[in-house]
Motif scaffolding. Structure first.
Motif, PDB file in Angstrom:
ATOM      1  N   ASP A 147     -40.672  -0.732  17.127  1.00 24.19           N
ATOM      2  CA  ASP A 147     -40.087  -1.506  16.126  1.00 24.19           C
ATOM      3  C   ASP A 147     -40.333  -2.941  15.620  1.00 24.19           C
ATOM      4  N   GLY A 148     -41.351  -3.265  16.463  1.00 25.49           N
ATOM      5  CA  GLY A 148     -41.859  -4.438  16.462  1.00 25.49           C
ATOM      6  C   GLY A 148     -43.418  -4.902  16.049  1.00 25.49           C
ATOM      7  N   CYS A 149     -43.778  -5.344  17.279  1.00 21.70           N
ATOM      8  CA  CYS A 149     -45.678  -5.466  17.166  1.00 21.70           C
ATOM      9  C   CYS A 149     -46.412  -4.379  17.305  1.00 21.70           C
ATOM     10  N   GLY A 150     -45.856  -3.306  17.825  1.00 20.28           N
ATOM     11  CA  GLY A 150     -46.605  -2.188  17.825  1.00 20.28           C
ATOM     12  C   GLY A 150     -47.308  -2.106  18.989  1.00 20.28           C
ATOM     13  N   ARG A 151     -47.278  -3.199  19.951  1.00 23.74           N
ATOM     14  CA  ARG A 151     -48.219  -3.320  20.938  1.00 23.74           C
ATOM     15  C   ARG A 151     -47.428  -2.326  22.411  1.00 23.74           C
ATOM     16  N   PRO A 152     -48.310  -2.344  23.572  1.00 18.02           N
ATOM     17  CA  PRO A 152     -47.547  -1.911  24.537  1.00 18.02           C
ATOM     18  C   PRO A 152     -46.204  -2.795  24.975  1.00 18.02           C
ATOM     19  N   THR A 153     -45.253  -2.316  25.820  1.00 20.78           N
ATOM     20  CA  THR A 153     -44.123  -3.064  26.191  1.00 20.78           C
ATOM     21  C   THR A 153     -44.441  -4.252  27.123  1.00 20.78           C
ATOM     22  N   ASN A 154     -45.634  -3.944  27.887  1.00 17.98           N
ATOM     23  CA  ASN A 154     -45.968  -4.905  28.744  1.00 17.98           C
ATOM     24  C   ASN A 154     -46.631  -6.250  28.454  1.00 17.98           C
ATOM     25  N   VAL A 155     -47.100  -5.999  27.037  1.00 14.81           N
ATOM     26  CA  VAL A 155     -47.799  -7.296  26.484  1.00 14.81           C
ATOM     27  C   VAL A 155     -47.309  -7.322  24.939  1.00 14.81           C
ATOM     28  N   CYS A 156     -46.032  -7.238  24.874  1.00 11.70           N
ATOM     29  CA  CYS A 156     -45.324  -7.195  23.726  1.00 11.70           C
ATOM     30  C   CYS A 156     -45.187  -8.751  23.003  1.00 11.70           C
ATOM     31  N   LEU A 157     -45.495  -8.809  21.545  1.00  9.27           N
ATOM     32  CA  LEU A 157     -45.438 -10.234  21.122  1.00  9.27           C
ATOM     33  C   LEU A 157     -44.381 -10.366  20.183  1.00  9.27           C
ATOM     34  N   CYS A 158     -43.357  -9.663  20.366  1.00  6.54           N
ATOM     35  CA  CYS A 158     -42.151  -9.774  19.130  1.00  6.54           C
ATOM     36  C   CYS A 158     -41.538 -10.990  19.212  1.00  6.54           C
ATOM     37  N   LEU A 183     -43.657 -13.475  17.074  1.00  3.21           N
ATOM     38  CA  LEU A 183     -43.899 -13.156  15.810  1.00  3.21           C
ATOM     39  C   LEU A 183     -42.831 -13.886  14.953  1.00  3.21           C
ATOM     40  N   PRO A 184     -43.154 -14.363  13.748  1.00  2.00           N
ATOM     41  CA  PRO A 184     -42.235 -14.651  12.904  1.00  2.00           C
ATOM     42  C   PRO A 184     -40.972 -13.880  12.693  1.00  2.00           C
ATOM     43  N   ASP A 203     -47.665 -25.678   8.621  1.00  4.41           N
ATOM     44  CA  ASP A 203     -46.578 -25.217   9.372  1.00  4.41           C
ATOM     45  C   ASP A 203     -46.918 -23.521   9.520  1.00  4.41           C
ATOM     46  N   ILE A 204     -47.664 -22.988   8.503  1.00  2.66           N
ATOM     47  CA  ILE A 204     -48.069 -21.340   8.606  1.00  2.66           C
ATOM     48  C   ILE A 204     -49.181 -21.529   9.583  1.00  2.66           C
ATOM     49  N   GLU A 205     -50.018 -22.445   9.512  1.00  2.00           N
ATOM     50  CA  GLU A 205     -51.098 -22.273  10.728  1.00  2.00           C
ATOM     51  C   GLU A 205     -50.497 -22.393  11.978  1.00  2.00           C
ATOM     52  N   SER A 206     -49.715 -23.516  12.124  1.00  2.00           N
ATOM     53  CA  SER A 206     -49.178 -23.245  13.696  1.00  2.00           C
ATOM     54  C   SER A 206     -48.444 -21.979  14.247  1.00  2.00           C
ATOM     55  N   LYS A 207     -47.763 -21.282  13.256  1.00  2.00           N
ATOM     56  CA  LYS A 207     -47.139 -20.206  13.441  1.00  2.00           C
ATOM     57  C   LYS A 207     -47.887 -19.006  13.735  1.00  2.00           C
ATOM     58  N   ILE A 208     -49.045 -18.866  13.106  1.00  2.00           N
ATOM     59  CA  ILE A 208     -49.953 -17.700  13.393  1.00  2.00           C
ATOM     60  C   ILE A 208     -50.703 -18.083  14.663  1.00  2.00           C
ATOM     61  N   ILE A 209     -51.110 -19.529  14.808  1.00  2.00           N
ATOM     62  CA  ILE A 209     -51.773 -19.665  15.970  1.00  2.00           C
ATOM     63  C   ILE A 209     -51.044 -19.621  17.235  1.00  2.00           C
ATOM     64  N   GLU A 210     -49.871 -19.702  17.325  1.00  2.00           N
ATOM     65  CA  GLU A 210     -48.844 -19.500  18.335  1.00  2.00           C
ATOM     66  C   GLU A 210     -48.864 -18.004  18.635  1.00  2.00           C
TER      67      GLU A 210
END
Length: 269
Positions: free
Chosen positions: A28-39, A42-43, A222-229
């Motif tokens: 339902d979020g980042c689509g990655r394995p839950t142990n490395v979730c990035l949700c 994410l914005p 602001d956009i750059e900082s959020k993506i880089i995070e």
């Protein structure tokens, strides 16, 4: 007092649960394995940009665990992903419209689309103020377009070459600062690098998009900082699975032989 040993079955079950947790996907979020979730980084809603992003995603990258494009597409609202080895007519209505317009009006200035790739004929993005100023003159239905190539550097070079006849009709090649005379970084010396880069200035597609938007968007910082995070969190997860670097045994023995030879040579004088 000695503590009772943990039952063997419980240990096996615990290990099995851990492996199962690693395989579980955050659907339902980042689509990655839950142990490395990035949700959590994410914005909350995809970021809106004046520019439209088009990314040619090499087929091999779809299977690569360290590909940044799937995550980038969840960060940006105006992001179109094309899977393939070259850009050509019929893949994208947006690019097709630019191509048709360029064919109908060959004298029309190439000031709406940029494709990013380092090279001797690429314009430094920092010097293209005329592209930045042109954003104010483009209507909502006629937005600025940034084109990127996602793959290994060998694949990306092939993709750019194969797409050049199509792109030359309506797009200009640009680049960020780079230096082919300096070795590229690795995950061991940068918090933003996932894979070894061939030379200085090379970076992941995700970072490249962030750097370009910083320069071209009204709220680019602001956009750059959020993506880089998000990228920084992704690299941090990957770094946790890396083993400490150790020199190869064969190379170590070779070095020892050289040292012994030097010591013997020095003793003769």
């Amino acid at each position: 007092m000695d503590l009772p040993e943990e039952p063997t079955g419980a240990t096996t079950s615990s290990a099995g649960d851990h492996r199962q947790a690693r395989r579980r996907i955050c659907t339902d979020g980042c689509g990655r394995p839950t142990n490395v979730c990035l949700c959590h980084v994410l914005p909350s809603t995809p970021l809106s940009t004046a520019a439209k992003i088009v990314i040619l995603h090499h087929p091999h990258e779809r299977r690569h665990k360290l590909a940044t494009v799937p995550i980038l597409s969840k960060c940006l609202r105006n992001c179109e992903i094309i899977v393939g080895r070259k850009l050509k007519y019929g893949q994208s209505k947006l690019l097709d419209s630019l191509y048709d317009e360029a064919c109908e009006k060959p004298d029309l200035p190439l000031n709406r689309a940029l494709y990013l790739f380092p090279g001797p004929n690429a314009y430094p993005l920092s010097e293209l103020n005329r592209f930045k100023s042109s954003l104010d003159n483009i209507s909502a239905d006629n937005n600025f377009i940034l084109i990127f190539f996602d793959g290994t550097w060998k694949h990306a070079k092939e993709m750019v070459s194969a797409s050049s006849s199509f792109l030359s009709k309506f797009a200009v090649q640009v680049c960020l600062d780079f230096d082919v005379g300096v070795n590229g970084g690795t995950i061991f010396d940068s918090e933003l690098i996932l894979r070894k880069e061939p030379f200085a200035g090379c970076m992941s597609t995700m970072e490249a998009v962030a750097r370009c938007l910083r320069f071209l968007e009204p709220n680019g910082i602001d956009i750059e900082s959020k993506i880089i995070e998000v990228l920084r969190a992704m690299v941090s997860f990957q770094a946790c699975f890396l083993k400490p670097f150790k020199p190869r045994t064969k190379l170590t023995k070779t070095d020892e032989r050289k040292n012994e030879k030097n010591e013997n040579t020095d003793s003769l004088y």
